[in-house]
Design a protein around this motif. Structure first.
Motif, short mmCIF file in Angstrom:
data_model
loop_
_atom_site.label_atom_id
_atom_site.label_comp_id
_atom_site.label_asym_id
_atom_site.label_seq_id
_atom_site.Cartn_x
_atom_site.Cartn_y
_atom_site.Cartn_z
N LEU A 1 -7.18 -2.81 6.66
CA LEU A 1 -7.37 -2.41 5.40
C LEU A 1 -5.79 -2.55 4.63
O LEU A 1 -4.99 -1.62 4.84
CB LEU A 1 -7.52 -0.75 5.35
CG LEU A 1 -9.04 -0.70 5.28
CD1 LEU A 1 -9.48 0.90 5.45
CD2 LEU A 1 -9.90 -1.38 4.31
N PRO A 2 -5.64 -3.50 3.86
CA PRO A 2 -4.53 -3.47 3.16
C PRO A 2 -4.30 -2.34 2.20
O PRO A 2 -5.22 -1.84 1.63
CB PRO A 2 -4.74 -4.72 2.52
CG PRO A 2 -5.80 -5.49 2.92
CD PRO A 2 -6.47 -4.57 3.66
N GLU A 3 -3.05 -1.71 2.21
CA GLU A 3 -2.82 -0.71 1.42
C GLU A 3 -2.90 -0.93 -0.41
O GLU A 3 -3.46 -0.02 -0.89
CB GLU A 3 -1.58 0.13 1.60
CG GLU A 3 -1.79 0.87 3.13
CD GLU A 3 -0.29 1.50 3.66
OE1 GLU A 3 0.58 1.83 2.82
OE2 GLU A 3 -0.51 1.69 4.91
N GLY A 4 -2.62 -2.11 -0.65
CA GLY A 4 -2.64 -2.32 -1.96
C GLY A 4 -3.91 -3.01 -2.43
O GLY A 4 -4.81 -2.99 -1.52
N ARG A 5 -3.85 -3.73 -3.34
CA ARG A 5 -4.96 -4.46 -3.80
C ARG A 5 -4.97 -5.78 -3.63
O ARG A 5 -5.90 -6.51 -3.86
CB ARG A 5 -4.84 -4.33 -5.45
CG ARG A 5 -5.29 -2.98 -5.98
CD ARG A 5 -5.10 -2.80 -7.57
NE ARG A 5 -4.96 -1.80 -8.23
CZ ARG A 5 -6.28 -1.34 -8.54
NH1 ARG A 5 -7.37 -1.94 -8.91
NH2 ARG A 5 -6.32 -0.29 -9.27
N ALA A 6 -4.03 -6.53 -3.08
CA ALA A 6 -3.63 -7.91 -2.74
C ALA A 6 -4.54 -8.15 -1.48
O ALA A 6 -4.24 -7.73 -0.42
CB ALA A 6 -2.25 -8.52 -2.66
N PRO A 7 -5.68 -9.11 -1.68
CA PRO A 7 -6.53 -9.62 -0.45
C PRO A 7 -5.37 -9.99 0.60
O PRO A 7 -4.65 -10.97 0.25
CB PRO A 7 -7.39 -10.38 -0.96
CG PRO A 7 -7.48 -10.20 -2.33
CD PRO A 7 -6.06 -9.73 -2.97
N MET A 8 -5.62 -9.84 1.96
CA MET A 8 -5.18 -10.54 2.82
C MET A 8 -6.11 -11.44 3.53
O MET A 8 -7.11 -10.94 4.26
CB MET A 8 -4.47 -9.69 4.00
CG MET A 8 -3.25 -8.78 3.54
SD MET A 8 -2.44 -7.85 4.62
CE MET A 8 -1.38 -6.84 3.58
N ARG A 9 -5.99 -12.78 3.34
CA ARG A 9 -7.08 -13.82 3.48
C ARG A 9 -6.68 -14.36 4.71
O ARG A 9 -5.51 -14.29 5.58
CB ARG A 9 -7.08 -14.95 2.67
CG ARG A 9 -7.54 -14.22 1.18
CD ARG A 9 -7.62 -15.33 0.23
NE ARG A 9 -7.75 -14.76 -1.19
CZ ARG A 9 -8.86 -14.35 -1.92
NH1 ARG A 9 -10.10 -14.68 -1.20
NH2 ARG A 9 -8.85 -14.07 -2.94
#
Lengths: 376, 122
Positions: free
Chosen positions: A296-304
């Motif tokens: 679960l990334p803490e920010g809003r940027a998707p980790m693809r």
């Protein structure tokens, strides 16, 4: 896209305004005018209709005529209890290789005198060849070429399908049945790839478009493309072969222990006897060196897919890489899956994903991201 | 008021005195699909033409927005960071990305007007 195959629903996809993309050798709808986000949410709240005709539908028939011979043969390739599966039921399985890796994942159903398999589009020819080579002496194995496969998923799927095939309403999760309808005999399983209640429906090619139109005529049903199919399965924590699992990942690493019933494990009545059994069974008892987890990334940027993961904010070598990731419309935040060293696989472990040269914090979490909604 | 200009990267540029407001076109927003993440530059940042100044991620993919001209970022639209969906709802209005001071207004001359952009996207 001249070399690409088309499914029976191709013209309907165009009529519905789909954006078509190449996928596993087929021209498939990635989205309709509703768009990926709304299609995803629509499926979770209402019902979505997916064309999954690119997948392989395979019949495995015992040459002896005795069903048990086909089930026993498939157990030589799949570390699941095939013999223990009752008639009218379906189970999830894996084709493994000698190294314990996963050649493909599949659904198999006991249809009385034969097995019915659904395998991934990208692997279907290889799966067929694999089965021919190893169990072809005992079984007649045939890919079905004259049936489409539709998936109807979501909380209103039952109501929509019951309008066409009333008996489907009585089925439970992972039941399979042949149900007559105005569109010929429908081969129905109560299963899917979204984490929602729903059905997969095999229908004669010639009747497929009419069936799809009839389902779409239900006010709750909208056509859904591959884009939303991917975000739905990701939130549900379900693996995509070639990404989250492949020939280099083992069942224990992939957290798919549940797909190997006790009878096939150490001490079981039909222990082992499938490719890679030594490693796979050893890992079931003692664990693997790495494990598939939710990120679960803490920010809003998707980790693809491909984003490297690190154990610290600075320095060190990557400890893994994202295998699937994107924005989860129903959880309202980015979600990803990855393999991490087992020591880091505990829920709540902090991890960093490197995006555009910056390490951004994320948390290791269990799967699924959203509880499943199956009708048990 | 000067007319809005368009870049081949599907940005619109709305001149305001010696500043320009920058956003993406409706066509670009539609092509991107649902926007889920936007990262904007810090106001005060000096940029050169074609610097990657904005990261935008949709349900499909990540893409960059380039500085159209040399200058300094003076203001950014935090509302689209809070609610990236606004980019799809009103890309040529409320969902502007940033405002920048333009060093050399002649750099704006190369860009398309609305008619040329419409032809460009066919």
């Amino acid at each position: 896209m001249s070399d690409l195959k088309r499914t029976d629903l191709y013209d309907l996809h165009l009529e519905l305004g789909a954006k078509m993309v190449p996928f596993a050798g087929y021209e498939m709808p990635v989205q309709y005018p509703m768009g990926v986000m709304k299609e995803h949410l629509h499926t979770r709240e209402n019902a979505g209709l997916f064309d999954v005709s690119h997948m392989g539908q395979v019949i495995v028939r015992p040459r002896s005529g005795a069903y048990e011979d086909a089930a026993a043969a498939l157990e030589r390739l799949v570390p699941a209890s095939v013999l223990g599966l009752k008639e009218g039921r379906q189970r999830y399985g894996l084709f493994t290789n000698e190294e314990g890796g996963i050649l493909d994942d599949l659904m198999f159903a006991n249809r009385g005198d034969h097995l019915f398999l659904v395998v991934n589009a990208a692997n279907k020819e290889a799966d067929l060849a694999h089965m021919q080579a190893h169990i072809g002496a005992d079984c007649e194995i045939g890919m079905i070429g004259d049936r489409a496969l539709l998936a109807l998923q979501g909380p209103k799927a039952e109501a929509a399908l019951a309008a066409i095939a009333p008996q489907a309403a009585g089925m439970k999760f992972m039941d399979v049945a042949v149900i007559p309808s105005d569109f010929g005999d429908l081969w129905i399983s109560r299963s899917g790839y979204t984490g929602e209640d729903g059905f997969e429906i095999s229908v004669e090619s010639a009747r497929a478009t009419d069936l799809a139109r009839a389902l779409l005529a239900h006010p709750a049903v909208a056509p859904i493309g591959l884009g939303a199919r991917d975000s739905l399965r990701l939130e549900a924590g379900l693996c995509l072969h070639g990404h989250d699992i492949d020939a280099t990942t083992t069942p224990a690493e992939a957290a798919l222990e549940w797909a190997i019933q006790k009878v096939r494990r150490r001490g079981g009545a039909r222990e082992g006897g499938f490719p890679g059994a030594a490693r796979i069974l050893e890992e079931l008892e003692n664990g693997a060196v790495r494990r598939r987890v939710g990120i679960l990334p803490e920010g809003r940027a998707p980790m693809r897919e491909g984003v490297p993961l690190f154990a610290a904010e600075e320095g060190g070598e990557p400890v893994g890489a994202i295998t699937s990731g994107g924005f989860g419309p129903s959880v309202g935040r980015p979600v990803s899956m990855s393999y991490v060293p087992t020591a880091m696989s505990g829920e709540g472990t902090r991890i960093w994903g490197e995006l555009r040269g910056k390490r951004l914090p994320a948390t290791v979490t269990g799967l699924p991201f959203r509880p499943a909604n199956y009708k048990r | 008021m000067e007319a809005t200009k368009y870049t081949e990267e599907h940005e619109w540029l709305r001149p305001e005195g010696d500043h320009v407001v920058v956003g993406i076109t409706s066509h670009a927003a539609e092509q991107l699909g649902d926007v889920v993440f936007v990262e904007l530059p810090e106001p005060g940042t000096t940029v050169s033409k074609d610097d990657e100044v904005v990261v935008i991620e949709s349900v499909k993919a990540a893409s960059d927005i380039l500085a159209p001209v040399d200058g300094e970022i003076t203001e950014v639209n935090e509302a689209i960071v809070e609610d990236p969906g606004k980019v799809n709802e009103d890309p040529e209005g409320a969902a502007w990305f940033f405002k920048m001071k333009v060093d050399d207004p002649s750099q704006l001359e190369e860009f398309m007007d609305e008619a040329a952009y419409k032809e460009f996207i066919g």
